[in-house]
Enzyme design. Structure first.
Site, mmCIF file in Angstrom:
data_model
loop_
_atom_site.group_PDB
_atom_site.id
_atom_site.type_symbol
_atom_site.label_atom_id
_atom_site.label_comp_id
_atom_site.label_asym_id
_atom_site.label_seq_id
_atom_site.Cartn_x
_atom_site.Cartn_y
_atom_site.Cartn_z
ATOM 1 N N TYR A 166 0.726 -1.274 0.016
ATOM 2 C CA TYR A 166 0.235 -0.133 0.133
ATOM 3 C C TYR A 166 0.817 1.173 0.169
ATOM 4 C CZ TYR A 166 -4.441 -2.404 0.807
ATOM 5 O OH TYR A 166 -5.580 -3.149 0.471
ATOM 6 N N ASP A 212 -6.036 2.803 -4.585
ATOM 7 C CA ASP A 212 -7.273 3.068 -4.440
ATOM 8 C C ASP A 212 -7.576 3.332 -3.064
ATOM 9 O OD1 ASP A 212 -7.353 0.592 -4.180
ATOM 10 O OD2 ASP A 212 -9.055 0.179 -5.370
ATOM 11 N N HIS A 270 -11.915 -2.527 -5.970
ATOM 12 C CA HIS A 270 -11.837 -2.834 -4.807
ATOM 13 C C HIS A 270 -12.870 -3.741 -4.358
ATOM 14 C CE1 HIS A 270 -8.447 -2.245 -1.898
ATOM 15 N NE2 HIS A 270 -9.182 -3.058 -1.161
#
Length: 367
Positions: free
Chosen positions: A134, A162, A258
């Site tokens: 991330y 995202d 996601h």
């Protein structure tokens, strides 16, 4: 199976998982953001595309093999990064990795896995494993995890782009939120970073917070200086961002919302796929995830230009049912369905699949 019922499709595995898992865990895996419109749309959207069967073609041999980042896989059905497999089965990502290797396909290891990437590294060393990271505020965490992945033999870095903040999952929040899930399972990949600045959202304790509101495309440029591995961006949903990804010379993107868990009210990933494929051409590889539950879904995604598809929740549901064997069965069912769908549309190889196989549902209503 414990209840004697044969599981013949991916929805059967979902139903079994709902009956088997503790309610908070089921809600964690299955929930989406806000009103869950995008979560539902991911599945509904595939029904708007119709397949055109072609006949009298030689489909005596069906070859589903393809390549991702130059590596050959047995079928274009791969495993998405999904957090905390240990909530579904004691063997967690160990079982998932073994299943992926047995089925000859690729797996993305979640940054939020129950097992560490080092534990997974020794399993089937020649199998295709990519590591998810991330955009953490503490860049040393990102740098270290990438270095760990390189040392462990992972073959690509997949950045979830995202998640500047986590989407709110109302169903889960009503049960106590993510903090309760954290009490049930440790994060094998992140345990060593406790006390670092990880920032992920208000539902996490400070030492497990993640993500960085200030992350920009400069972060991607910086990551590329940190690694010799291919870089893939997961969470691209617009032509504009796909083109920026190409400008930054990443090797691939995953068209993904996601799993409907971030921003509610965005389109299904399949509905934006073809425009993105057309825009980037052959500048990078394009994959897709979200809502894939049948072999015909896979065929439709390939026809719209995806090099491969990734599945997340169905893998967890297979894991819940029967560990490694459950995951293998999920992949086998999806592969068998794809093979049959290819034969019925006259495609003997992946390269035979094209957009000509598809029409939109509204075209039929005008006839």
């Amino acid at each position: 199976m414990a209840d004697g019922k044969q599981l013949v499709c991916l929805d059967d595995f979902m139903a079994r998982a709902k009956d088997t898992l503790p309610t908070p865990v089921w809600e964690y895996y299955s929930s989406g953001a806000d009103e869950e419109n995008t979560l539902r749309e991911n599945r509904k959207a595939y029904r708007r595309y119709w397949l055109k069967p072609r006949v009298l073609r030689d489909v005596s041999v069906i070859d589903m093999a393809t390549n991702v980042l130059g590596e050959r896989i047995a079928m274009p059905i791969c495993i998405s990064p999904t957090a905390l497999h240990g909530l579904a089965h004691p063997e967690a990502e160990i079982a998932t990795c073994k299943a992926a290797a047995e089925m000859g396909t690729a797996m993305i290891m979640s940054a939020f896995s129950s097992k560490s990437l080092e534990e997974i590294a020794t399993l089937r060393p020649k199998s295709i494993k990519w590591q998810n990271v991330y955009t953490w505020s503490d860049r040393e965490v990102t740098k270290d995890m990438i270095a760990r992945a390189e040392r462990a033999g992972f073959k690509a870095i997949v950045i979830s782009v995202d998640v500047p903040v986590f989407g709110i999952k109302r169903r889960l929040t009503k049960l106590g939120g993510l903090a309760m899930i954290i009490t049930l399972q440790s994060f094998g990949n992140l345990d060593k970073y406790i006390g670092k600045d990880l920032r992920i959202g208000e539902h996490f304790p400070p030492e497990l917070e993640t993500s960085c509101l200030a992350s920009t495309w400069k972060y991607i440029a910086w990551v590329k200086t940190m690694t010799r591995l291919p870089v893939i961006l997961k969470g691209i949903m617009t032509v504009e961002d796909a083109l920026l990804a190409a400008e930054h010379k990443v090797q691939g993107i995953v068209v993904s919302n996601h799993g409907g868990r971030q921003l509610d009210g965005v389109p299904a990933s399949i509905d934006v796929l073809s425009d993105i494929v057309d825009a980037v051409g052959d500048r990078l590889e394009v994959y897709v995830d979200g809502g894939i539950r049948t072999g015909t879904d896979v065929l439709k995604a390939l026809a719209l230009g995806a090099r491969a598809v990734f599945i997340g929740r169905p893998v967890v549901y297979g894991l819940t049912s029967n560990g490694e064997e459950g995951v293998k069965t999920v992949l086998q069912i999806l592969g068998d369905e794809l093979s049959r769908a290819m034969a019925l549309t006259g495609c003997s190889r992946i390269s035979d699949i094209s957009r000509d196989l598809l029409s939109k549902a509204d075209q039929w209503s005008k006839l």
